[in-house]
Scaffold this active site. Structure first.
Site, short mmCIF file in Angstrom:
data_model
loop_
_atom_site.label_atom_id
_atom_site.label_comp_id
_atom_site.label_asym_id
_atom_site.label_seq_id
_atom_site.Cartn_x
_atom_site.Cartn_y
_atom_site.Cartn_z
N TYR A 122 0.85 -1.18 0.00
CA TYR A 122 0.00 0.00 0.00
C TYR A 122 0.89 1.24 0.00
O TYR A 122 1.75 1.40 0.86
CB TYR A 122 -0.92 0.03 1.22
CG TYR A 122 -1.91 1.16 1.17
CD1 TYR A 122 -3.15 0.99 0.55
CD2 TYR A 122 -1.61 2.42 1.69
CE1 TYR A 122 -4.06 2.04 0.46
CE2 TYR A 122 -2.51 3.47 1.60
CZ TYR A 122 -3.74 3.27 0.99
OH TYR A 122 -4.62 4.32 0.90
N GLN A 184 -10.69 0.10 1.66
CA GLN A 184 -11.18 -0.77 0.58
C GLN A 184 -10.03 -1.46 -0.15
O GLN A 184 -10.17 -2.61 -0.60
CB GLN A 184 -12.07 0.01 -0.40
CG GLN A 184 -11.42 1.19 -1.10
CD GLN A 184 -11.54 2.49 -0.32
OE1 GLN A 184 -11.68 2.49 0.90
NE2 GLN A 184 -11.49 3.61 -1.05
N GLN A 252 11.36 15.91 10.39
CA GLN A 252 10.33 14.98 10.85
C GLN A 252 9.04 15.72 11.21
O GLN A 252 7.95 15.22 10.97
CB GLN A 252 10.82 14.20 12.07
CG GLN A 252 11.96 13.24 11.76
CD GLN A 252 11.62 12.32 10.60
OE1 GLN A 252 10.72 11.49 10.69
NE2 GLN A 252 12.34 12.47 9.50
N HIS A 255 6.29 16.09 8.62
CA HIS A 255 5.53 14.91 8.21
C HIS A 255 4.07 15.00 8.64
O HIS A 255 3.15 14.69 7.89
CB HIS A 255 6.11 13.65 8.85
CG HIS A 255 7.13 12.95 8.01
ND1 HIS A 255 6.85 12.42 6.79
CD2 HIS A 255 8.43 12.67 8.25
CE1 HIS A 255 7.94 11.86 6.29
NE2 HIS A 255 8.92 12.00 7.16
N GLU A 320 12.41 5.89 16.54
CA GLU A 320 12.40 5.40 15.17
C GLU A 320 13.72 5.79 14.48
O GLU A 320 14.42 4.95 13.93
CB GLU A 320 11.21 6.02 14.43
CG GLU A 320 11.12 5.64 12.96
CD GLU A 320 10.02 6.41 12.24
OE1 GLU A 320 9.65 5.98 11.14
OE2 GLU A 320 9.54 7.44 12.76
N HIS A 321 14.03 7.08 14.47
CA HIS A 321 15.28 7.58 13.90
C HIS A 321 16.13 8.17 15.02
O HIS A 321 15.64 8.97 15.82
CB HIS A 321 15.04 8.70 12.88
CG HIS A 321 14.08 8.36 11.80
ND1 HIS A 321 12.72 8.67 11.86
CD2 HIS A 321 14.26 7.71 10.61
CE1 HIS A 321 12.13 8.26 10.76
NE2 HIS A 321 13.03 7.67 9.99
N ASP A 354 16.26 8.07 4.57
CA ASP A 354 14.89 8.03 4.06
C ASP A 354 14.83 7.69 2.58
O ASP A 354 13.91 7.03 2.12
CB ASP A 354 14.23 9.40 4.28
CG ASP A 354 13.20 9.38 5.38
OD1 ASP A 354 13.04 8.33 6.03
OD2 ASP A 354 12.56 10.42 5.62
N GLU A 408 3.06 -35.04 30.15
CA GLU A 408 2.08 -34.04 29.74
C GLU A 408 0.68 -34.61 29.58
O GLU A 408 -0.25 -33.92 29.15
CB GLU A 408 2.53 -33.40 28.42
CG GLU A 408 3.83 -32.61 28.57
CD GLU A 408 4.17 -31.78 27.36
OE1 GLU A 408 3.51 -31.94 26.31
OE2 GLU A 408 5.10 -30.96 27.45
N HIS A 413 0.43 -39.70 22.02
CA HIS A 413 1.78 -39.32 21.59
C HIS A 413 2.77 -40.44 21.93
O HIS A 413 3.60 -40.83 21.11
CB HIS A 413 2.23 -38.03 22.28
CG HIS A 413 1.71 -36.78 21.66
ND1 HIS A 413 0.38 -36.49 21.57
CD2 HIS A 413 2.37 -35.72 21.10
CE1 HIS A 413 0.22 -35.32 20.99
NE2 HIS A 413 1.42 -34.83 20.69
#
Length: 422
Positions: A122, A184, A252, A255, A320-321, A354, A408, A413
């Site tokens: 996406y 969608q 930043q 953004h 993040e950075h 980036d 167990e 088994h």
């Protein structure tokens, strides 16, 4: 920006994950159900409703790609190609291989690496174009060996896609590109429609509706992450230049109004100079309104007692950075534990990563760098264990395994092994 002297108080980038309002979740669930039931017709309807354009075709045509090349200069096309080569070279080094080992008793154990069959990328739309998102999301999937990679992105009001996005996709050999955005698009990638076959994993950032849709379809498909607002932390000492740090913080802030820009430094002098520079540079920014809101709410300067405390603060933030602009940044690398991407030195400005250097710019946000990694080749593979037990190993270990099974309470088994011991 707010200047705070730090001693021992805790700092954090962590915010509550935005799970949307009840109304937003209901809208997303309704859209997903509509796509599942009505496929392409619902996609056309939502595109007209949300993107305000009436389409006759969802899939991008070859003629549209050819037109995109006419709209970009040869220089820009060359830059896209060079960036793609840098990103591919970096990710090639992450590639894993199937491995098998043999024991003396004849047992064979191993791990089989298999690329995912299909991935949907996406790419955000709206007023901006993001060819870098195409490169960063598609290339590691290609390196991993994914055969089918699909791009969906919202169309403009003219019914086309940004030239940069189309050129970047075509340079990578992606031909399956759809003019579909929002929740969608995520639903179509997860469940499929008459035109868009479903995929196994969905990656890429988007608005709150895209994020909520990814959350809803997780389990039907895999997803990369639910990304939060962008973040930068700059760790700097007296050797740093205030005007350069201010510019990086604003890179930043522009953004998103929710983006976070933080300076951590043991120098009050630098803190005050950076604060003045931010105000000065804000005045000429085209995206001033967004950047100013971000700085006012989420912009901070933390002044620590010394560099060691500054490093501890950075690890607490797990950004993040992270830019390290100190006299000897490389000397601090081993002390940095938590950061999505680490930029060392004056010339490693965050936009270098980036767009162009090669490492991925899809990074953990909201303090999740404490336990997660940038998007990488491993995100597009799955691992299968290989077990070929020899007869000798079986007889040597069967009784041990039956004892564990009965511990167990799993009698069948145990009997599965004992049938072979008869």
């Amino acid at each position: 920006m707010k200047i705070t002297r730090l001693s021992h108080q805790k700092v954090s980038l962590r915010r509550s994950i935005d799970t949307g309002t009840t109304e937003q979740r209901n809208v997303v669930q309704s859209i997903i159900q509509d796509i599942k039931e009505n496929g392409d017709s619902a996609l056309f309807s939502y595109t007209e409703k949300f993107d305000r354009v009436s389409l006759s075709e969802l899939r991008v045509l070859e003629s549209e790609i050819s037109q995109a090349y006419k709209e970009l200069s040869d220089e820009l096309i060359g830059i896209i190609r060079e960036a793609a080569a840098n990103i591919r070279s970096f990710h090639q080094k992450q590639k894993r291989e199937t491995w098998i080992s043999y024991d003396e008793d004849g047992t064979m154990l191993g791990q089989k690496i298999t690329a995912l069959d299909s991935v949907g990328v996406y790419v955000p739309g709206g007023t901006a174009a993001y060819p870098s998102s195409v490169l960063m999301n598609v290339i590691p999937a290609q390196v991993a060996g994914v055969k089918r990679i699909v791009i969906t992105t919202p169309p403009t009001k003219q019914g086309n896609l940004p030239a940069g996005v189309l050129v970047a996709a075509n340079e990578l050999g992606i031909k399956e590109i759809y003019k579909v955005g929002g929740a969608q698009a995520i639903a179509a990638l997860a469940y499929g429609t008459e035109t868009i076959p479903p995929v196994d994993k969905i990656i890429g950032p988007g608005n709150i509706y895209v994020a909520l849709a990814k959350r809803e379809v997780f389990g039907i498909v895999d997803i990369d992450m639910i990304a939060g607002p962008s973040e930068i932390v700059v760790l700097a000492d007296d050797t740093a230049k205030a005007n350069e740090i201010a510019a990086d913080l604003l890179s930043q802030a522009e953004h998103d109004k929710l983006a976070s820009s933080i300076l951590v430094t043991p120098s009050m002098k630098l803190a005050e100079e950076v604060n003045a520079e931010v105000v000065k540079q804000l005045s000429t920014l085209p995206r001033k309104e967004i950047a100013e809101a971000s700085i006012d709410i989420y912009g901070h300067i933390y002044v620590t007692e010394n560099l060691s405390t500054a490093i501890a603060t950075v690890n607490e933030l797990a950004p993040e950075h992270l830019e390290v602009i100190t006299e000897k940044p490389m000397d601090l690398l081993n002390e940095i534990k938590h950061a999505g991407a680490i930029f060392l030195g004056r010339y490693s400005s965050e936009p270098v990563g980036d767009y162009f250097a090669g490492p991925n710019h899809v990074l953990p946000t909201n303090g999740t760098a404490r336990f997660s990694s940038p998007l990488n080749v491993d995100d597009f593979i799955k691992k299968s264990s290989i077990i070929s037990y020899s007869e000798k190993a079986f007889y040597n270990n069967a009784s041990k395994i039956t004892k564990l099974a009965r511990l167990e309470g799993l009698e069948a088994h145990a009997r599965a092994l004992e049938e072979r011991l008869k």
